[in-house]
Scaffold this motif. Structure first.
Motif, mmCIF file in Angstrom:
data_model
loop_
_atom_site.group_PDB
_atom_site.id
_atom_site.type_symbol
_atom_site.label_atom_id
_atom_site.label_comp_id
_atom_site.label_asym_id
_atom_site.label_seq_id
_atom_site.Cartn_x
_atom_site.Cartn_y
_atom_site.Cartn_z
ATOM 1 N N ASP A 42 -10.039 8.505 4.849
ATOM 2 C CA ASP A 42 -8.711 8.387 5.446
ATOM 3 C C ASP A 42 -7.745 7.701 4.477
ATOM 4 O O ASP A 42 -8.141 7.182 3.425
ATOM 5 C CB ASP A 42 -8.775 7.653 6.792
ATOM 6 N N LEU A 43 -6.484 7.734 4.837
ATOM 7 C CA LEU A 43 -5.454 7.155 3.974
ATOM 8 C C LEU A 43 -5.618 5.648 3.825
ATOM 9 O O LEU A 43 -5.314 5.086 2.770
ATOM 10 C CB LEU A 43 -4.068 7.500 4.512
ATOM 11 N N HIS A 44 -6.127 4.993 4.860
ATOM 12 C CA HIS A 44 -6.349 3.543 4.784
ATOM 13 C C HIS A 44 -7.360 3.218 3.679
ATOM 14 O O HIS A 44 -7.169 2.278 2.907
ATOM 15 C CB HIS A 44 -6.817 3.003 6.139
ATOM 16 N N ALA A 45 -8.436 4.005 3.585
ATOM 17 C CA ALA A 45 -9.439 3.795 2.544
ATOM 18 C C ALA A 45 -8.829 4.007 1.160
ATOM 19 O O ALA A 45 -9.132 3.271 0.211
ATOM 20 C CB ALA A 45 -10.629 4.722 2.751
ATOM 21 N N MET A 46 -7.959 4.992 1.030
ATOM 22 C CA MET A 46 -7.289 5.243 -0.252
ATOM 23 C C MET A 46 -6.349 4.089 -0.595
ATOM 24 O O MET A 46 -6.262 3.672 -1.751
ATOM 25 C CB MET A 46 -6.541 6.577 -0.192
ATOM 26 N N GLN A 47 -5.672 3.543 0.412
ATOM 27 C CA GLN A 47 -4.796 2.385 0.188
ATOM 28 C C GLN A 47 -5.621 1.173 -0.248
ATOM 29 O O GLN A 47 -5.223 0.438 -1.159
ATOM 30 C CB GLN A 47 -4.006 2.054 1.458
ATOM 31 N N GLN A 48 -6.764 0.961 0.377
ATOM 32 C CA GLN A 48 -7.639 -0.157 -0.006
ATOM 33 C C GLN A 48 -8.120 0.001 -1.452
ATOM 34 O O GLN A 48 -8.178 -0.972 -2.206
ATOM 35 C CB GLN A 48 -8.837 -0.255 0.936
ATOM 36 N N PHE A 49 -8.466 1.219 -1.835
ATOM 37 C CA PHE A 49 -8.898 1.470 -3.209
ATOM 38 C C PHE A 49 -7.756 1.191 -4.177
ATOM 39 O O PHE A 49 -7.953 0.556 -5.217
ATOM 40 C CB PHE A 49 -9.391 2.917 -3.365
ATOM 41 N N SER A 50 -6.558 1.637 -3.850
ATOM 42 C CA SER A 50 -5.396 1.399 -4.693
ATOM 43 C C SER A 50 -5.162 -0.105 -4.881
ATOM 44 O O SER A 50 -4.929 -0.574 -5.998
ATOM 45 C CB SER A 50 -4.161 2.070 -4.079
ATOM 46 N N THR A 51 -5.250 -0.850 -3.802
ATOM 47 C CA THR A 51 -5.072 -2.310 -3.861
ATOM 48 C C THR A 51 -6.154 -2.938 -4.730
ATOM 49 O O THR A 51 -5.861 -3.803 -5.572
ATOM 50 C CB THR A 51 -5.106 -2.911 -2.437
ATOM 51 N N LYS A 52 -7.393 -2.512 -4.559
ATOM 52 C CA LYS A 52 -8.503 -3.022 -5.371
ATOM 53 C C LYS A 52 -8.237 -2.776 -6.856
ATOM 54 O O LYS A 52 -8.419 -3.664 -7.687
ATOM 55 C CB LYS A 52 -9.812 -2.351 -4.955
ATOM 56 N N MET A 53 -7.802 -1.553 -7.197
ATOM 57 C CA MET A 53 -7.567 -1.218 -8.601
ATOM 58 C C MET A 53 -6.399 -2.013 -9.179
ATOM 59 O O MET A 53 -6.451 -2.435 -10.331
ATOM 60 C CB MET A 53 -7.346 0.287 -8.766
ATOM 61 N N ARG A 54 -5.335 -2.202 -8.388
ATOM 62 C CA ARG A 54 -4.204 -3.012 -8.876
ATOM 63 C C ARG A 54 -4.666 -4.434 -9.226
ATOM 64 O O ARG A 54 -4.274 -4.986 -10.251
ATOM 65 C CB ARG A 54 -3.075 -3.048 -7.856
ATOM 66 N N HIS A 55 -5.503 -5.020 -8.370
ATOM 67 C CA HIS A 55 -6.018 -6.374 -8.627
ATOM 68 C C HIS A 55 -6.943 -6.383 -9.834
ATOM 69 O O HIS A 55 -6.893 -7.301 -10.662
ATOM 70 C CB HIS A 55 -6.740 -6.921 -7.397
ATOM 71 N N LEU A 56 -7.794 -5.382 -9.970
ATOM 72 C CA LEU A 56 -8.724 -5.300 -11.078
ATOM 73 C C LEU A 56 -7.996 -5.195 -12.410
ATOM 74 O O LEU A 56 -8.394 -5.792 -13.414
ATOM 75 C CB LEU A 56 -9.646 -4.082 -10.890
ATOM 76 N N LEU A 57 -6.909 -4.448 -12.440
ATOM 77 C CA LEU A 57 -6.176 -4.195 -13.676
ATOM 78 C C LEU A 57 -5.094 -5.225 -13.975
ATOM 79 O O LEU A 57 -4.477 -5.183 -15.048
ATOM 80 C CB LEU A 57 -5.564 -2.790 -13.627
ATOM 81 N N ALA A 58 -4.859 -6.137 -13.057
ATOM 82 C CA ALA A 58 -3.797 -7.158 -13.242
ATOM 83 C C ALA A 58 -4.149 -8.127 -14.357
ATOM 84 O O ALA A 58 -5.247 -8.341 -14.715
ATOM 85 C CB ALA A 58 -3.578 -7.919 -11.944
#
Length: 146
Positions: free
Chosen positions: A130-146
């Motif tokens: 679902d879109l929520h899971a994709m949003q969670q992944f996006s947030t995870k990647m933003r934090h990982l790459l920060a």
């Protein structure tokens, strides 16, 4: 659930790179990403950009194995499309003779509409989240790459 991650460095058919895992709901599959063209951070940056495109445009693809474009004849990807609020994901080879790498990397490659059956009427393996899971992944990647 949706997640792409590297589990460590690895070797595959004499190539060096990264072992990884994709998780979609209860499905999990390992993959290998060579490092002849992309390093781990470049793969992860592409994954973040792809997730953001899914959320903004309803369609994108995650690259998991990108070879040196001067030697490669294909690239491994996980294209996805949002249909009625559900994110459908498939595994697909992108052939280098049909799409140039610069277009692939800039998301100017149109992988056409997602098909759920092949020309013989056989079901194509498709996973969904679902879109929520994709949003969670996006947030995870933003934090990982920060």
């Amino acid at each position: 659930m949706f997640d792409l991650s590297f589990t460590g460095e690895g070797h595959f058919y004499g190539e060096t790179g990264y072992n990884g895992t994709i998780k979609i709901g209860n499905f999990s599959e390992n993959f290998f990403s060579n490092n002849t063209f992309f390093n781990a951070r470049q793969y992860q940056e592409q994954w973040l950009a792809a997730a953001e495109r899914v959320l903004a445009n309803g369609k994108s693809y995650f690259l998991v194995n990108v070879h040196d474009p001067d030697r490669a004849n294909f690239f491994w990807s996980w294209p996805c499309s949002v249909i009625d609020g559900t994110v459908y994901i498939q595994n697909k080879i992108i052939f280098a003779d049909q799409h140039c790498l610069s277009d692939i990397l800039s998301f100017h490659t149109d992988l056409e509409e997602m098909e759920f059956t092949d020309e013989d009427g056989q079901k194509i393996s498709t996973w969904q989240t679902d879109l929520h899971a994709m949003q969670q992944f996006s947030t995870k990647m933003r934090h990982l790459l920060a």
